[in-house]
Design a protein around this motif. Sequence first.
Motif, PDB file in Angstrom:
ATOM      1  N   LEU A   1       1.067  -1.277  -0.099  1.00  0.00           N
ATOM      2  CA  LEU A   1       0.137   0.078  -0.184  1.00  0.00           C
ATOM      3  C   LEU A   1       1.044   1.278  -0.108  1.00  0.00           C
ATOM      4  O   LEU A   1       0.687   2.050  -0.370  1.00  0.00           O
ATOM      5  CB  LEU A   1      -0.867  -0.074   0.940  1.00  0.00           C
ATOM      6  N   ASP A   2       2.049   0.855   1.227  1.00  0.00           N
ATOM      7  CA  ASP A   2       2.841   2.524   1.138  1.00  0.00           C
ATOM      8  C   ASP A   2       3.213   2.431  -0.931  1.00  0.00           C
ATOM      9  O   ASP A   2       3.348   3.583  -1.220  1.00  0.00           O
ATOM     10  CB  ASP A   2       4.345   1.950   1.496  1.00  0.00           C
ATOM     11  N   ASP A   3       3.470   1.834  -1.565  1.00  0.00           N
ATOM     12  CA  ASP A   3       4.516   1.284  -2.350  1.00  0.00           C
ATOM     13  C   ASP A   3       3.523   2.506  -3.607  1.00  0.00           C
ATOM     14  O   ASP A   3       3.736   3.090  -4.129  1.00  0.00           O
ATOM     15  CB  ASP A   3       4.814   0.000  -3.252  1.00  0.00           C
ATOM     16  N   TRP A   4       1.927   1.588  -3.445  1.00  0.00           N
ATOM     17  CA  TRP A   4       1.283   2.454  -4.463  1.00  0.00           C
ATOM     18  C   TRP A   4       0.930   3.363  -4.445  1.00  0.00           C
ATOM     19  O   TRP A   4       0.840   5.068  -4.735  1.00  0.00           O
ATOM     20  CB  TRP A   4      -0.057   1.612  -4.150  1.00  0.00           C
ATOM     21  N   MET A   5       0.520   4.191  -2.795  1.00  0.00           N
ATOM     22  CA  MET A   5       0.960   6.238  -2.641  1.00  0.00           C
ATOM     23  C   MET A   5       1.607   6.637  -3.061  1.00  0.00           C
ATOM     24  O   MET A   5       1.544   7.320  -3.275  1.00  0.00           O
ATOM     25  CB  MET A   5       0.818   5.790  -0.712  1.00  0.00           C
ATOM     26  N   LYS A   6       2.819   6.233  -2.835  1.00  0.00           N
ATOM     27  CA  LYS A   6       4.964   6.934  -3.522  1.00  0.00           C
ATOM     28  C   LYS A   6       4.597   6.789  -4.523  1.00  0.00           C
ATOM     29  O   LYS A   6       4.101   7.801  -5.735  1.00  0.00           O
ATOM     30  CB  LYS A   6       5.750   6.230  -3.132  1.00  0.00           C
TER      31      LYS A   6
ATOM     32  N   VAL B   1       1.330   9.745  -5.730  1.00  0.00           N
ATOM     33  CA  VAL B   1       2.011  10.564  -5.407  1.00  0.00           C
ATOM     34  C   VAL B   1       2.701  11.251  -6.735  1.00  0.00           C
ATOM     35  O   VAL B   1       2.584  12.257  -6.953  1.00  0.00           O
ATOM     36  CB  VAL B   1       2.717  10.571  -3.899  1.00  0.00           C
ATOM     37  N   ALA B   2       3.530  10.509  -7.329  1.00  0.00           N
ATOM     38  CA  ALA B   2       4.792  10.989  -8.268  1.00  0.00           C
ATOM     39  C   ALA B   2       3.744  10.782  -9.998  1.00  0.00           C
ATOM     40  O   ALA B   2       4.604  11.789 -10.453  1.00  0.00           O
ATOM     41  CB  ALA B   2       5.714  10.032  -8.833  1.00  0.00           C
ATOM     42  N   ARG B   3       2.968  10.284 -10.284  1.00  0.00           N
ATOM     43  CA  ARG B   3       2.271  10.013 -10.954  1.00  0.00           C
ATOM     44  C   ARG B   3       1.272  11.527 -11.058  1.00  0.00           C
ATOM     45  O   ARG B   3       1.329  12.200 -12.038  1.00  0.00           O
ATOM     46  CB  ARG B   3       1.316   8.679 -10.935  1.00  0.00           C
ATOM     47  N   ASP B   4       0.361  11.298 -10.389  1.00  0.00           N
ATOM     48  CA  ASP B   4      -0.487  12.510 -10.219  1.00  0.00           C
ATOM     49  C   ASP B   4       0.676  14.268  -9.883  1.00  0.00           C
ATOM     50  O   ASP B   4      -0.165  14.971  -9.523  1.00  0.00           O
ATOM     51  CB  ASP B   4      -1.875  12.126  -9.007  1.00  0.00           C
ATOM     52  N   GLY B   5       1.755  14.028  -9.199  1.00  0.00           N
ATOM     53  CA  GLY B   5       2.540  15.077  -8.894  1.00  0.00           C
ATOM     54  C   GLY B   5       1.514  16.212  -7.494  1.00  0.00           C
ATOM     55  O   GLY B   5       1.276  17.373  -7.335  1.00  0.00           O
ATOM     56  N   ILE B   6       1.242  14.958  -6.148  1.00  0.00           N
ATOM     57  CA  ILE B   6       0.403  15.656  -5.412  1.00  0.00           C
ATOM     58  C   ILE B   6       1.417  15.898  -4.523  1.00  0.00           C
ATOM     59  O   ILE B   6       2.506  15.428  -4.170  1.00  0.00           O
ATOM     60  CB  ILE B   6      -0.358  14.529  -4.701  1.00  0.00           C
ATOM     61  N   TYR B   7       1.443  17.278  -3.980  1.00  0.00           N
ATOM     62  CA  TYR B   7       2.490  17.462  -2.598  1.00  0.00           C
ATOM     63  C   TYR B   7       2.071  17.755  -1.095  1.00  0.00           C
ATOM     64  O   TYR B   7       1.134  17.042  -0.940  1.00  0.00           O
ATOM     65  CB  TYR B   7       2.129  19.149  -3.058  1.00  0.00           C
ATOM     66  N   LEU B   8       2.784  16.877  -0.155  1.00  0.00           N
ATOM     67  CA  LEU B   8       2.103  16.415   0.691  1.00  0.00           C
ATOM     68  C   LEU B   8       3.937  16.229   1.685  1.00  0.00           C
ATOM     69  O   LEU B   8       4.717  16.473   0.886  1.00  0.00           O
ATOM     70  CB  LEU B   8       1.722  15.117   0.824  1.00  0.00           C
ATOM     71  N   ASP B   9       4.430  16.159   2.623  1.00  0.00           N
ATOM     72  CA  ASP B   9       5.082  15.640   3.408  1.00  0.00           C
ATOM     73  C   ASP B   9       5.634  14.354   2.886  1.00  0.00           C
ATOM     74  O   ASP B   9       4.462  13.354   3.761  1.00  0.00           O
ATOM     75  CB  ASP B   9       4.688  16.247   5.207  1.00  0.00           C
ATOM     76  N   PRO B  10       6.847  14.447   2.787  1.00  0.00           N
ATOM     77  CA  PRO B  10       6.888  12.841   2.513  1.00  0.00           C
ATOM     78  C   PRO B  10       6.973  11.845   3.030  1.00  0.00           C
ATOM     79  O   PRO B  10       7.026  10.575   2.835  1.00  0.00           O
ATOM     80  CB  PRO B  10       8.658  13.022   1.323  1.00  0.00           C
ATOM     81  N   SER B  11       7.476  12.056   4.173  1.00  0.00           N
ATOM     82  CA  SER B  11       7.397  11.110   5.804  1.00  0.00           C
ATOM     83  C   SER B  11       6.274  10.750   5.938  1.00  0.00           C
ATOM     84  O   SER B  11       6.006   9.462   6.229  1.00  0.00           O
ATOM     85  CB  SER B  11       8.032  11.309   7.108  1.00  0.00           C
ATOM     86  N   ALA B  12       4.580  10.786   5.729  1.00  0.00           N
ATOM     87  CA  ALA B  12       3.445  10.686   5.600  1.00  0.00           C
ATOM     88  C   ALA B  12       3.760   9.177   4.899  1.00  0.00           C
ATOM     89  O   ALA B  12       2.620   8.313   4.844  1.00  0.00           O
ATOM     90  CB  ALA B  12       2.458  11.240   5.580  1.00  0.00           C
ATOM     91  N   LEU B  13       4.575   8.936   3.834  1.00  0.00           N
ATOM     92  CA  LEU B  13       4.220   8.132   2.731  1.00  0.00           C
ATOM     93  C   LEU B  13       4.764   6.717   3.355  1.00  0.00           C
ATOM     94  O   LEU B  13       4.044   5.754   3.053  1.00  0.00           O
ATOM     95  CB  LEU B  13       5.148   8.164   1.401  1.00  0.00           C
ATOM     96  N   GLU B  14       5.463   6.892   4.562  1.00  0.00           N
ATOM     97  CA  GLU B  14       5.665   5.727   5.368  1.00  0.00           C
ATOM     98  C   GLU B  14       5.083   4.791   6.370  1.00  0.00           C
ATOM     99  O   GLU B  14       5.089   4.135   6.641  1.00  0.00           O
ATOM    100  CB  GLU B  14       7.241   5.586   5.934  1.00  0.00           C
ATOM    101  N   TRP B  15       3.744   5.520   6.400  1.00  0.00           N
ATOM    102  CA  TRP B  15       2.479   6.146   7.510  1.00  0.00           C
ATOM    103  C   TRP B  15       1.489   4.788   6.592  1.00  0.00           C
ATOM    104  O   TRP B  15       0.408   4.739   8.213  1.00  0.00           O
ATOM    105  CB  TRP B  15       2.647   6.597   8.302  1.00  0.00           C
TER     106      TRP B  15
ATOM    107  N   ARG C   1      -5.167  13.753   1.202  1.00  0.00           N
ATOM    108  CA  ARG C   1      -4.237  13.868  -0.294  1.00  0.00           C
ATOM    109  C   ARG C   1      -4.407  13.321  -1.233  1.00  0.00           C
ATOM    110  O   ARG C   1      -5.207  13.708  -2.593  1.00  0.00           O
ATOM    111  CB  ARG C   1      -3.340  15.616   0.006  1.00  0.00           C
ATOM    112  N   ILE C   2      -4.975  12.131  -0.364  1.00  0.00           N
ATOM    113  CA  ILE C   2      -3.991  11.096  -2.589  1.00  0.00           C
ATOM    114  C   ILE C   2      -5.674  10.090  -2.183  1.00  0.00           C
ATOM    115  O   ILE C   2      -6.094   9.790  -1.351  1.00  0.00           O
ATOM    116  CB  ILE C   2      -3.244   9.857  -1.691  1.00  0.00           C
ATOM    117  N   PRO C   3      -6.254  10.578  -3.502  1.00  0.00           N
ATOM    118  CA  PRO C   3      -7.502   9.921  -3.236  1.00  0.00           C
ATOM    119  C   PRO C   3      -7.919   8.376  -3.027  1.00  0.00           C
ATOM    120  O   PRO C   3      -8.482   7.601  -2.142  1.00  0.00           O
ATOM    121  CB  PRO C   3      -8.514  10.056  -4.889  1.00  0.00           C
ATOM    122  N   ASP C   4      -6.638   7.637  -3.107  1.00  0.00           N
ATOM    123  CA  ASP C   4      -6.901   6.480  -3.831  1.00  0.00           C
ATOM    124  C   ASP C   4      -6.448   6.034  -2.117  1.00  0.00           C
ATOM    125  O   ASP C   4      -6.677   5.275  -1.853  1.00  0.00           O
ATOM    126  CB  ASP C   4      -5.312   5.840  -4.657  1.00  0.00           C
TER     127      ASP C   4
END
Length: 359
Positions: free
Chosen positions: A209-214, A217-231, A309-312
Amino acid sequence: MSSLTQTPGPLLTATQKFPTVLWNDSSDLDELRQSISFGGVGATCNPVIAYTTISKHPDIWAPRIKAIAEGNPTWTESQIGWQAVKDMSVEAAKLLEPAFAEHQGRNGRLSMQTDPRYYRDAQALSDQAVEFSELAPNIVVKVPATATGIEAIEDATYRGVSMNVTVSFSVPQAVRSAEAIERGLKRREAEGLDVSTMGPVVTIMVGRLDDWMKSVVARDGIYLDPSALEWAGVAAFKKAYGIFRERGFRSRLLSAAFRNVLQWSEFQGGDVVVSPPFAWQKIINASDYEPTARMDEPVDPHYIEQLRRIPDFNRAYDEDGMTPEEFISFGPTAKTLRQFLGADEQLDQLVRDLLTPAP
């Protein structure tokens, strides 16, 4: 100081302090023996793991695969490869029999995964789950968390199979799967059939799930705190755990597909299964980390707000974020199913190369 007198590492300490149990994310016998020494009471096999194990030990498996072929001259490459997977799983299950007896069926389980090529056929999945469950008394069988898989999960549970729901990444998949297991258990109970030693688990592949969020975010250009992606995976797992406890589901959650140590440390103290690959177990056990109960500690609201901020992520985190019919098209589900299908093809190729080498 000998290894027998050393202070227990964090893995064994955690298994002694908490109801959280350790299962090895591999059926490699050497790795499993070491994991058991760390307190491990379970293990798993899937097409990727099986192919990796056979490739890693050609001295062991090449002659065995040739012997299977010689003994079954009309079998296809797939049948030969899957017989090797069955043999591997039964041998790993044997190592876990003491834990199975000690835990009265709740642990000491070896997870076998159904053939991913059956993913569109609920009856084929259920029938193979029954077949695999009869290979050893302590087998738990993996079926994917799709609409078709959930149908098979209920039916196989009713038929007495302890399930391990797999290809599952989200709260809606976990909850719908646990509900299917409950329906199967209640149907058995209504007919006076025993459920006392069944040990179902529902996996959330937190790292995937973390892999997919990352990737989103890269595909759609979503701006967020990158540390959140580990959670993201941790957040979904903890959310599902609260629902499981609130509703009294008899299945336990299982955390798999590790990407960081949070996916072990954050779940300590919970009545859950944590299943790291052996490489992660070595990293954790060599550390000076002192395990603490963190399962009931909520994820920092800042991280949840960022992930929202990530719809998925919302689809994965909210219980009603997806319908069962949508599970199969969820990004991590499609990617993982394709990976498992690809591993089956690799196993066929491996068998082909052994039996009919290129000139």
